[in-house]
Write a protein that holds these residues in place. Structure first.
Motif, PDB file in Angstrom:
ATOM      1  N   GLU A   5      46.660  55.768  41.296  1.00 52.81           N
ATOM      2  CA  GLU A   5      47.912  55.324  41.879  1.00 52.81           C
ATOM      3  C   GLU A   5      47.802  53.868  42.345  1.00 52.81           C
ATOM      4  N   PRO A   6      48.852  53.053  42.082  1.00 49.25           N
ATOM      5  CA  PRO A   6      48.825  51.676  42.604  1.00 49.25           C
ATOM      6  C   PRO A   6      48.904  51.688  44.120  1.00 49.25           C
ATOM      7  N   THR A   7      48.214  50.772  44.749  1.00 49.32           N
ATOM      8  CA  THR A   7      48.215  50.719  46.217  1.00 49.32           C
ATOM      9  C   THR A   7      48.667  49.355  46.695  1.00 49.32           C
ATOM     10  N   ALA A   8      49.296  49.335  47.839  1.00 53.57           N
ATOM     11  CA  ALA A   8      49.822  48.085  48.387  1.00 53.57           C
ATOM     12  C   ALA A   8      48.704  47.167  48.854  1.00 53.57           C
ATOM     13  N   ASP A   9      47.542  47.725  49.166  1.00 49.13           N
ATOM     14  CA  ASP A   9      46.449  46.901  49.703  1.00 49.13           C
ATOM     15  C   ASP A   9      45.440  46.532  48.611  1.00 49.13           C
ATOM     16  N   ARG A  10      45.850  46.615  47.355  1.00 49.77           N
ATOM     17  CA  ARG A  10      44.929  46.238  46.293  1.00 49.77           C
ATOM     18  C   ARG A  10      44.572  44.767  46.415  1.00 49.77           C
ATOM     19  N   GLU A  11      43.330  44.440  46.172  1.00 52.12           N
ATOM     20  CA  GLU A  11      42.851  43.072  46.335  1.00 52.12           C
ATOM     21  C   GLU A  11      43.601  42.114  45.411  1.00 52.12           C
ATOM     22  N   SER A  12      44.091  41.019  45.951  1.00 50.95           N
ATOM     23  CA  SER A  12      44.785  40.018  45.156  1.00 50.95           C
ATOM     24  C   SER A  12      43.782  39.266  44.292  1.00 50.95           C
ATOM     25  N   THR A  13      44.219  38.911  43.100  1.00 50.29           N
ATOM     26  CA  THR A  13      43.325  38.193  42.198  1.00 50.29           C
ATOM     27  C   THR A  13      44.136  37.264  41.316  1.00 50.29           C
ATOM     28  N   ALA A  14      43.519  36.192  40.885  1.00 53.93           N
ATOM     29  CA  ALA A  14      44.176  35.257  39.974  1.00 53.93           C
ATOM     30  C   ALA A  14      43.930  35.684  38.543  1.00 53.93           C
ATOM     31  N   LEU A  15      44.927  35.448  37.667  1.00 55.36           N
ATOM     32  CA  LEU A  15      44.774  35.797  36.266  1.00 55.36           C
ATOM     33  C   LEU A  15      44.065  34.695  35.493  1.00 55.36           C
ATOM     34  N   ALA A  16      44.248  33.461  35.927  1.00 55.89           N
ATOM     35  CA  ALA A  16      43.557  32.357  35.270  1.00 55.89           C
ATOM     36  C   ALA A  16      42.076  32.404  35.641  1.00 55.89           C
ATOM     37  N   PRO A  17      41.197  31.948  34.753  1.00 56.51           N
ATOM     38  CA  PRO A  17      39.761  32.005  35.071  1.00 56.51           C
ATOM     39  C   PRO A  17      39.396  31.036  36.193  1.00 56.51           C
ATOM     40  N   ASP A  18      38.378  31.411  36.926  1.00 55.01           N
ATOM     41  CA  ASP A  18      37.830  30.533  37.962  1.00 55.01           C
ATOM     42  C   ASP A  18      36.919  29.534  37.253  1.00 55.01           C
ATOM     43  N   LEU A  19      37.417  28.325  37.051  1.00 55.45           N
ATOM     44  CA  LEU A  19      36.680  27.342  36.266  1.00 55.45           C
ATOM     45  C   LEU A  19      35.335  26.996  36.892  1.00 55.45           C
ATOM     46  N   SER A  20      35.254  27.086  38.207  1.00 55.74           N
ATOM     47  CA  SER A  20      33.993  26.747  38.866  1.00 55.74           C
ATOM     48  C   SER A  20      32.896  27.773  38.555  1.00 55.74           C
ATOM     49  N   ALA A  21      33.312  28.975  38.141  1.00 57.21           N
ATOM     50  CA  ALA A  21      32.332  30.012  37.852  1.00 57.21           C
ATOM     51  C   ALA A  21      31.977  30.086  36.369  1.00 57.21           C
ATOM     52  N   LEU A  22      32.647  29.266  35.547  1.00 57.84           N
ATOM     53  CA  LEU A  22      32.411  29.321  34.104  1.00 57.84           C
ATOM     54  C   LEU A  22      31.320  28.352  33.682  1.00 57.84           C
ATOM     55  N   PRO A  23      30.617  28.676  32.589  1.00 62.28           N
ATOM     56  CA  PRO A  23      29.696  27.692  32.015  1.00 62.28           C
ATOM     57  C   PRO A  23      30.461  26.442  31.604  1.00 62.28           C
ATOM     58  N   ASP A  24      29.765  25.328  31.508  1.00 60.72           N
ATOM     59  CA  ASP A  24      30.414  24.046  31.229  1.00 60.72           C
ATOM     60  C   ASP A  24      31.253  24.082  29.955  1.00 60.72           C
TER      61      ASP A  24
END
Length: 214
Positions: A5-24
């Motif tokens: 079931e979907p929950t209202a307190d589900r952790e928010s997240t971005a759909l675009a990649p976190d560029l700082s966490a990606l290899p160069d």
């Protein structure tokens, strides 16, 4: 199967990649300005910000750039092609990008596909069993034409498909689908065909061959 079931307190997240966490190389594939153009087979031309053009082969996972050809790295050009295919900006190998003739959305069709071009949601093929939204009757698709409901004239009446009273609620520019009633298709080798606006016919999971086998 357990439903989540979907929950209202589900952790928010971005759909675009976190560029700082990606290899160069991955980050540069996302951020640098590149133009990707499909070529023959599984190859794509990638033109970079510096004006250099490299040839990427997605099936071979190869690129003509030094980073891949000499150093054997999964280069930014290979990554960029994958991103553009996933984003539906360019077609995957063996496909071409097209606008669905029924709903107008961007879709991919076979390179040798003939009109009309339809997305997966709108696609009907001969033998599909559909349901008439107005009457509930089941019909079998004979052909999806490239004619519009406002253009197709029914010989028996001299009216267009769009002019029929029962078709008043459907778009005049709907594609015309030729279909025959399921009972007639089962009983006759040459059943009578009728013309319907595409959106009047509701898809089912059935096919005529399944009905005959059953």
């Amino acid at each position: 199967m357990t439903l989540i079931e979907p929950t209202a307190d589900r952790e928010s997240t971005a759909l675009a990649p976190d560029l700082s966490a990606l290899p160069d190389r991955a980050a540069r594939a996302w951020t640098e300005r590149m133009a990707v153009s499909p070529r023959q087979g599984s190859t794509y031309a990638v033109t970079t910000e510096s004006g250099h053009t490299y040839l990427v082969d997605v099936k071979r996972r190869s690129c003509s750039c030094p980073d891949n050809r000499i150093r054997g790295e999964h280069c930014k050009h290979l990554r960029r092609v994958a991103i553009e295919i996933t984003a539906r900006r360019v077609a995957p190998p063996g496909k071409q990008r097209a606008t669905c003739d029924a709903c107008g959305t961007v879709t991919f069709v076979d390179e040798d596909a003939r009109a009309p071009h339809l997305c997966e949601r709108c696609r009907l093929v001969p033998g599909d069993v559909v349901r008439d939204r107005e009457t509930g009757d089941r019909l079998v698709v004979v052909r999806v034409t490239d004619e519009r409901a406002s253009e197709r004239v029914v010989e028996a009446t001299g009216e267009t498909v769009a002019a029929y009273d029962t078709n008043a609620g459907y778009p005049d520019d709907d594609l015309v689908v030729e279909a025959t009633y399921l009972t007639d298709a089962v009983r006759s080798d040459d059943p009578r065909r009728y013309a319907f606006p595409r959106s009047r016919l509701e898809r089912t999971d059935e096919r005529l061959v399944d009905t005959l086998d059953g």
